[in-house]
Design a protein around this motif. Structure first.
Motif, PDB file in Angstrom:
ATOM      1  N   LEU A 563      44.246  -0.153   0.350  1.00 40.90           N
ATOM      2  CA  LEU A 563      44.909  -0.546  -0.897  1.00 40.90           C
ATOM      3  C   LEU A 563      44.487  -1.954  -1.304  1.00 40.90           C
ATOM      4  O   LEU A 563      44.211  -2.221  -2.482  1.00 40.90           O
ATOM      5  N   GLU A 564      44.396  -2.852  -0.318  1.00 36.38           N
ATOM      6  CA  GLU A 564      43.922  -4.207  -0.602  1.00 36.38           C
ATOM      7  C   GLU A 564      42.454  -4.187  -1.033  1.00 36.38           C
ATOM      8  O   GLU A 564      42.054  -4.905  -1.956  1.00 36.38           O
ATOM      9  N   GLY A 565      41.649  -3.356  -0.385  1.00 32.36           N
ATOM     10  CA  GLY A 565      40.236  -3.244  -0.750  1.00 32.36           C
ATOM     11  C   GLY A 565      40.052  -2.716  -2.155  1.00 32.36           C
ATOM     12  O   GLY A 565      39.170  -3.169  -2.902  1.00 32.36           O
ATOM     13  N   ARG A 566      40.906  -1.776  -2.531  1.00 28.34           N
ATOM     14  CA  ARG A 566      40.850  -1.227  -3.892  1.00 28.34           C
ATOM     15  C   ARG A 566      41.176  -2.297  -4.921  1.00 28.34           C
ATOM     16  O   ARG A 566      40.556  -2.371  -5.989  1.00 28.34           O
ATOM     17  N   ASP A 567      42.137  -3.139  -4.619  1.00 20.97           N
ATOM     18  CA  ASP A 567      42.492  -4.226  -5.536  1.00 20.97           C
ATOM     19  C   ASP A 567      41.359  -5.238  -5.661  1.00 20.97           C
ATOM     20  O   ASP A 567      41.149  -5.821  -6.731  1.00 20.97           O
ATOM     21  N   ILE A 568      40.616  -5.469  -4.577  1.00 17.95           N
ATOM     22  CA  ILE A 568      39.444  -6.352  -4.644  1.00 17.95           C
ATOM     23  C   ILE A 568      38.372  -5.716  -5.522  1.00 17.95           C
ATOM     24  O   ILE A 568      37.735  -6.391  -6.346  1.00 17.95           O
ATOM     25  N   TYR A 569      38.157  -4.427  -5.360  1.00 24.02           N
ATOM     26  CA  TYR A 569      37.203  -3.675  -6.177  1.00 24.02           C
ATOM     27  C   TYR A 569      37.531  -3.832  -7.661  1.00 24.02           C
ATOM     28  O   TYR A 569      36.648  -4.070  -8.500  1.00 24.02           O
ATOM     29  N   ILE A 570      38.819  -3.742  -7.992  1.00 22.04           N
ATOM     30  CA  ILE A 570      39.272  -3.906  -9.377  1.00 22.04           C
ATOM     31  C   ILE A 570      39.090  -5.346  -9.826  1.00 22.04           C
ATOM     32  O   ILE A 570      38.620  -5.612 -10.943  1.00 22.04           O
ATOM     33  N   ARG A 571      39.446  -6.293  -8.956  1.00 20.88           N
ATOM     34  CA  ARG A 571      39.322  -7.712  -9.290  1.00 20.88           C
ATOM     35  C   ARG A 571      37.896  -8.072  -9.689  1.00 20.88           C
ATOM     36  O   ARG A 571      37.672  -8.823 -10.644  1.00 20.88           O
ATOM     37  N   GLU A 572      36.919  -7.531  -8.971  1.00 26.17           N
ATOM     38  CA  GLU A 572      35.518  -7.864  -9.229  1.00 26.17           C
ATOM     39  C   GLU A 572      34.911  -7.055 -10.368  1.00 26.17           C
ATOM     40  O   GLU A 572      33.758  -7.269 -10.735  1.00 26.17           O
ATOM     41  N   GLY A 573      35.674  -6.121 -10.939  1.00 26.66           N
ATOM     42  CA  GLY A 573      35.161  -5.342 -12.067  1.00 26.66           C
ATOM     43  C   GLY A 573      34.065  -4.369 -11.683  1.00 26.66           C
ATOM     44  O   GLY A 573      33.170  -4.081 -12.488  1.00 26.66           O
ATOM     45  N   CYS A 574      34.138  -3.834 -10.450  1.00 25.05           N
ATOM     46  CA  CYS A 574      33.074  -2.931  -9.971  1.00 25.05           C
ATOM     47  C   CYS A 574      32.970  -1.663 -10.809  1.00 25.05           C
ATOM     48  O   CYS A 574      31.892  -1.062 -10.908  1.00 25.05           O
ATOM     49  N   ASN A 575      34.092  -1.256 -11.418  1.00 31.23           N
ATOM     50  CA  ASN A 575      34.082  -0.027 -12.215  1.00 31.23           C
ATOM     51  C   ASN A 575      33.304  -0.195 -13.519  1.00 31.23           C
ATOM     52  O   ASN A 575      33.094   0.779 -14.246  1.00 31.23           O
ATOM     53  N   ALA A 576      32.850  -1.424 -13.829  1.00 37.50           N
ATOM     54  CA  ALA A 576      32.003  -1.615 -15.007  1.00 37.50           C
ATOM     55  C   ALA A 576      30.639  -0.971 -14.811  1.00 37.50           C
ATOM     56  O   ALA A 576      29.966  -0.624 -15.786  1.00 37.50           O
TER      57      ALA A 576
END
Length: 753
Positions: A563-576
């Protein structure tokens, strides 16, 4: 009847016009930076420092400077800053500029409240500044065009409501009986945006003293609500209010009446009815229910009719005035803007069809399509309005018509050099992804083959951006010089007879719509009903019917570390750059299957808040990433993507390796998931969250050291347990989890023909 004297307020118009120009340049610079990073990913290293001796750097010869940025200048964050600054800062500010100017003159009255006008102005600009700061800090929700966290969403709502109150009370005190067509579009816009913004941004804050929140919807439900919002943000932020500006400023600049009153009526009502249904076409071949995809496609195709009705109404308004276009740069901008609107609204429905969507979706074709509308329709309409208003408000002639013409041609070249390479790039991607050898293997198995093939088009796109920005800078020079030469008129004296009291009943021989035009409250209610029909039909069944998202017993909630890793993924905008949606095509299953061999199922996303299906694949899809690469590969890939993938255009993320994971809110996140969203965490799991995370981190580090002796030796020199504490381990835990709940060797695929 007695003539009443009053004045128009130009000060608020000037304020929004200045904001439009400033934030327009800022938005273009962010876009140009993002475009540069797609073929020069080393840009942050060049600016802040690197340990790569092959790269020149403005900083010292180490990577600490880049680490100290904590990702503020990462591509994912820059891309968010670009889209938000262009939509909310540039386009919205020009819309407010045009509305505050035209509404007063169309209604023959001053705005209801100068105070409300200025409160609206400052709340909106404060919101924009807050967006820039929070996005640089990595505070975002990842949702396309709605990445702002909950406090900013509330500020947007407050500002929009203030704007609406001022607009509707101004309409109420008007001195003109009938509402002109531009005002219909302003009313429809306000109602639709209020509805879209509120329902898409329903979220639960982790705490009311922090920024973090989680979407009220999960997985498939979040996807349909988001793209109901996302597509209609294009419809009701980038289209309908700008059409309102077109209906006012184009006839004014041409000194001609609107071509067809009847066509205006058909255009308005059909557009706001049909547009709201079209959102699901962004989710073709995904885990969205098939009926919703079909409805979205059908209404998207129908959109051609009202959109082209509006385009023709605009262009035919110039009948008998085409000689003016040759001499008047304002009309040049308007003509190209309306033409781009017509081209984009023809192309959009084509991309919504399943046959073309399977090739075009996730590619640069969509980027070219979007920017044809953004640069051509929105940008050129904004430039035309600015060139129209500045000489009038400063009571002088435009400083340089020649400079305005240069702006026009540079901007036009910018659009061509942007859109055409993106179309070619998109076609190239879509076709390369799907090609097979005679033996049934992928022709372009290595994803980087499809990336390196389109680098020349990325460079051409950057040149187009330079042209476009150069033209905008010429406009700034022209506006400043014109303002200096002229004298600004804050208060414009005007007079008009008071509005006589007459019955609300329809007069004999009065057309139904003519009667409706003097009934603004009824028009607003009918607009709300027209917009709401499609929303209710598409959204309510998906949200309320549990069977619309089949459950899969093997799918379990994320561990606390994941869950923390997913939030980091979101923080860095990886889904762009990375999608998480394997579509039911043979090529995608073969390419992205990992160890699982299945396309994505709706039931796999029930714990995803927000969903992360993405809209663009610069990098490969990650939904089946779990177990595909060893943990040590992910470590090295995040530190320097080119060390594991030669030719990669992914930026580096060294701060993930140097920064400790902040676990202060980890238990609170699990409690929120359980209490607010009924995620089935047990009390024992929540109580032992830290131990659970410790064990998972230790397992990942053990795997890394067993796989990479060089990393084992490096960390042997450091304090024991140091690596386990880093953010990179949490991110790896999330990436290694993706798509691993379903395990099968059977390949299931829909027809790819």
């Amino acid at each position: 009847m007695e003539t009443q004297k009053f004045s128009y307020d130009n000060s608020i118009v000037r304020a929004f016009l200045y904001a439009t120009i400033v934030f327009g340049i800022v938005g273009f610079l962010f876009g140009l930076t993002a475009a540069l990073m797609l073929f020069y990913p080393e840009l942050p290293e060049f600016l802040f420092g690197t340990d790569d001796t092959t790269i020149k750097s403005m900083a010292s010869g180490n990577i600490q400077g880049l680490i100290n940025t904590h990702g503020a200048f990462g591509f994912g964050r820059i891309r968010m800053l670009h889209t938000s600054s262009v939509i909310f800062a540039f386009v919205c500010n020009i819309v407010y500029t045009g509305v505050y100017y035209s509404l007063q003159r169309l209604l023959k009255t001053r705005m209801y409240s100068d105070t409300l006008s200025w409160v609206h102005f400052w709340t909106w600009q404060i919101m924009i500044v807050a967006v820039v700061i929070t996005f640089f800090m990595g505070i975002n929700t990842s949702k396309e065009y709605a990445e702002h966290e909950w406090p900013i969403d509330i500020l947007i709502t407050i500002s929009w409501v203030i704007f609406g109150i001022n607009m509707f009370l101004t309409i109420a005190k008007r001195r003109v009986r009938h509402l002109y067509v531009a005002i219909w579009f302003y009313i429809g816009t306000w109602i639709a945006v209020a509805m879209l913004h509120i329902f898409n941004n329903l979220e639960v804050p982790l705490s009311f003293t922090g920024w973090k929140s989680y979407s009220a919807y999960a997985g498939v439900k979040d996807a349909i609500v988001q793209w109901w919002y996302g597509h209609n943000a294009v419809a009701f932020v980038l289209t309908t209010p700008v059409l309102g500006l077109m209906y006012y400023f184009l006839p004014k600049a041409a000194d001609r009446p609107v071509f067809s009153y009847k066509l205006s009526i058909i255009h308005f009502w059909s557009l706001i009815f049909v547009y709201i249904w079209a959102g699901p076409h962004h989710l073709q071949y995904t885990a969205l229910p098939a009926w919703a995809q079909a409805v979205g496609t059908g209404f998207s195709i129908m959109l051609i009719a009202p959109s082209w009705g509006g385009m023709l109404n605009g262009l035919l308004t110039l009948r008998g005035a085409w000689d003016k276009v040759r001499e008047n740069p304002i009309l040049k901008f308007f003509v190209v803007a309306v033409t781009c609107y017509g081209m984009a609204t023809f192309e959009g429905p084509l991309l919504a069809t399943k046959s073309i969507n399977k090739i075009g979706h996730f590619t640069d074709w969509v980027i070219g399509h979007v920017h044809l509308g953004a640069l051509g329709w929105n940008g050129f309409m904004a430039f035309g309005v600015i060139y129209y208003l500045v000489p009038i408000m400063w009571r002088t002639k435009l400083w340089s018509v020649k400079l305005a013409n240069w702006h026009f041609w540079l901007g036009t070249l910018g659009i061509i050099f942007y859109a055409v390479p993106m179309y070619i790039s998109g076609f190239t991607q879509g076709l390369m992804w799907k090609q097979f050898n005679p033996d049934g293997t992928l022709l372009w198995k290595n994803w980087l083959d499809t990336v390196t093939a389109i680098i020349p088009y990325f460079k051409m796109r950057f040149v187009g951006g330079l042209f476009y920005l150069s033209g905008a800078i010429l406009m700034v020079i022209n506006v400043v010089a014109t303002a200096r030469r002229g004298s600004f008129q804050k208060e414009v004296p005007a007079e008009a007879p008071a509005l006589a009291n007459i019955s609300n009943k329809r007069k004999e021989g009065e057309g139904a719509h003519l009667w409706l035009e003097r009934m603004p409250l009824l028009m607003g209610i009918l607009s709300l009903l027209t917009i709401s029909v499609g929303s209710m039909v598409e959204i309510i069944p998906t949200l309320s019917l549990k069977k619309s998202v089949p459950t899969i017993s093997a799918v379990k909630p994320y561990s606390p570390l994941e869950l923390e890793g997913r939030d980091i993924y979101i923080r860095e905008g990886c889904n762009a750059c990375h999608s998480q949606m394997v579509r039911p095509f043979r090529d995608e299953i073969v390419r992205f299957n990992g160890k699982n061999g299945q396309y994505s199922k709706a039931g796999e996303f029930v714990y995803d808040r927000p969903f992360l299906w993405g809209s663009k694949r610069t990098g490969p899809d990650l939904h089946r990433e779990g177990g595909k690469n060893p943990s040590s590969w992910h470590y090295k890939h995040m530190y320097n993507p080119r060390s594991t993938s030669a030719g990669s255009i992914m930026p580096r993320y060294p701060w993930l390796i140097s920064s400790d994971l902040n676990r202060d809110q980890m238990v609170d996140k699990m409690k929120l998931m359980k209490n607010a969203f009924d995620v089935p965490y047990t009390k024992a799991e929540i109580d032992s969250a830290n131990k659970w995370a410790d064990n998972q981190a230790a397992k990942i580090v053990k795997d890394i050291f067993s796989e990479a002796n060089d990393l084992k030796q490096e960390y042997a020199k450091r304090p024991q347990g140091e690596l386990e504490k880093k953010e990179i381990i949490a991110l790896i835990s999330y990436l290694q989890r993706l798509g691993t709940d379903i395990k099968t060797t059977e390949i299931q695929t829909a027809s790819n023909n």
